[in-house]
Design an enzyme around this catalytic site. Structure first.
Site, PDB file in Angstrom:
ATOM      1  N   TYR A  72      -2.911  17.435 -15.766  1.00  0.00           N
ATOM      2  CA  TYR A  72      -3.287  17.977 -14.381  1.00  0.00           C
ATOM      3  C   TYR A  72      -3.722  19.702 -14.501  1.00  0.00           C
ATOM      4  CZ  TYR A  72      -2.186  13.845 -11.789  1.00  0.00           C
ATOM      5  OH  TYR A  72      -2.162  12.633 -11.261  1.00  0.00           O
ATOM      6  N   GLN A 106      -8.970  11.188   0.060  1.00  0.00           N
ATOM      7  CA  GLN A 106      -8.290  10.590  -0.963  1.00  0.00           C
ATOM      8  C   GLN A 106      -8.111  11.675  -2.176  1.00  0.00           C
ATOM      9  OE1 GLN A 106      -8.870   6.228  -1.857  1.00  0.00           O
ATOM     10  NE2 GLN A 106     -10.821   6.951  -1.074  1.00  0.00           N
ATOM     11  N   ASN A 107      -9.223  12.763  -1.992  1.00  0.00           N
ATOM     12  CA  ASN A 107      -9.365  13.763  -3.016  1.00  0.00           C
ATOM     13  C   ASN A 107      -8.063  14.907  -2.812  1.00  0.00           C
ATOM     14  OD1 ASN A 107     -11.521  12.269  -3.669  1.00  0.00           O
ATOM     15  ND2 ASN A 107     -12.978  13.811  -2.335  1.00  0.00           N
ATOM     16  N   HIS A 124      -3.487  11.860  -0.469  1.00  0.00           N
ATOM     17  CA  HIS A 124      -3.090  11.789  -1.744  1.00  0.00           C
ATOM     18  C   HIS A 124      -2.607  13.283  -2.255  1.00  0.00           C
ATOM     19  CE1 HIS A 124      -5.466   7.817  -2.949  1.00  0.00           C
ATOM     20  NE2 HIS A 124      -4.577   7.658  -1.859  1.00  0.00           N
ATOM     21  N   CYS A 152      11.685  23.959 -12.403  1.00  0.00           N
ATOM     22  CA  CYS A 152      11.963  24.531 -11.162  1.00  0.00           C
ATOM     23  C   CYS A 152      13.197  25.733 -11.017  1.00  0.00           C
ATOM     24  CB  CYS A 152      12.916  23.298 -10.192  1.00  0.00           C
ATOM     25  SG  CYS A 152      13.413  24.122  -8.432  1.00  0.00           S
TER      26      CYS A 152
END
Ligand code: APR
Length: 250
Positions: A72, A106-107, A124, A152
């Protein structure tokens, strides 16, 4: 097929000009001309070298969080270099002419908002957003040393992209808004999507079953094509601007 050679049926143009409620569903194909890969294109889709389940699922993340985080991070960098293309801008123009316009995407690349679209439903999620995989806290920035998945600040849990993975449920409010809009649509566009991932893939049918005019703009035929009232096969970056010009002028 050259865009300016595109002829659009008068019936379609009349319906589009008179429609009060227009809904558009977009998929990765609308960002392809911005240089971003789609998922299932045989020649260069993102999934060609990976299996979706490995990289875009909670199970894949639990099995190998670093691989998923890095994939990602790579896609976030690709999105940072991308700019909206004429198809995105044509939808901004369309929104100006339609009283009640809803853009469902959806992008996760944020290009519709970057182009200026206002009423955008991100089914999404968005790849630029990151949240804690444990407490859900959003992380606006993070240190990525390239060795470990960032954690986190609040609870120490592993950070993850704020996108919907296979097997995960969609954000309930976004899905509800999308279903409501589809049901009330007078004209529904499905643009740049293979139309196979649920529940997004059901939206065009929900619109069609309630009387909407269904238009598909896609590079290739999809399972939706036979149900479409009009199907234009080619590049969204050529077809959409030509259709908006033909409907509402420059
Ligand atoms: N113009 C129009 N359509 C295009 C273009 C283009 N320039 N380039 C590609 N396409 C079409 C392809 O032919 C294909 O049918 O866009 C479609 C893209 O389909 P997918 O790669 O399956 O992407 P998408 O439909 O958005 O996938 C839906 O699946 O992987 C998950 O969560 C992910 O949101 C994604 C969802």
């Amino acid at each position: 097929m050259m865009a300016n050679a595109l002829e659009f049926p008068e019936a379609l143009l009349l319906k589009l000009r008179s429609a009060a409620r227009v809904v558009v569903l977009t998929g990765a194909g609308i960002s392809q001309e911005s240089g971003l890969r789609t998922f299932r294109d045989p020649q260069n889709g993102l999934w060609r070298q990976y299996r979706p389940e490995e990289l875009a699922s909670l199970e894949g993340f639990r099995r190998n969080p670093k691989q998923v985080w890095d994939w990602y991070a790579y896609r976030r960098e690709a999105v940072k270099g991308a700019r909206p293309n004429p198809a995105h801008y044509a939808l901004v123009e369309m929104e100006r002419h339609v009283p009640y316009f809803t853009l469902i995407t959806q992008n996760v690349d944020g290009l519709h908002q970057m182009a200026g679209s206002r009423n955008v439903i991100e089914l999404h999620g968005n790849i630029q957003r990151v949240r804690c995989s444990v407490c859900g806290e959003s992380a606006l920035d993070w240190e990525d040393d390239g060795l470990e998945v960032p954690r986190c600040e609040r609870c120490g849990g592993l950070l993850r992209p704020d996108v919907v993975w296979f097997g995960e449920s969609l954000p309930a409010a976004a899905l509800q808004a999308a279903v409501e809009a589809a049901r009330q649509a007078q004209v529904f566009f499905s643009i740049g999507t293979s139309g196979i991932v649920q529940p997004a893939a059901s939206l065009p049918y929900a619109a069609k079953n309630r009387g909407a005019l269904l238009i598909e703009i896609n590079l290739e035929t999809t399972p939706l094509t036979p149900r479409a009232d009009f199907a234009f096969h080619g590049k969204a970056g050529e077809i959409l601007p030509a259709l908006v010009r033909a409907s509402w002028g420059e």
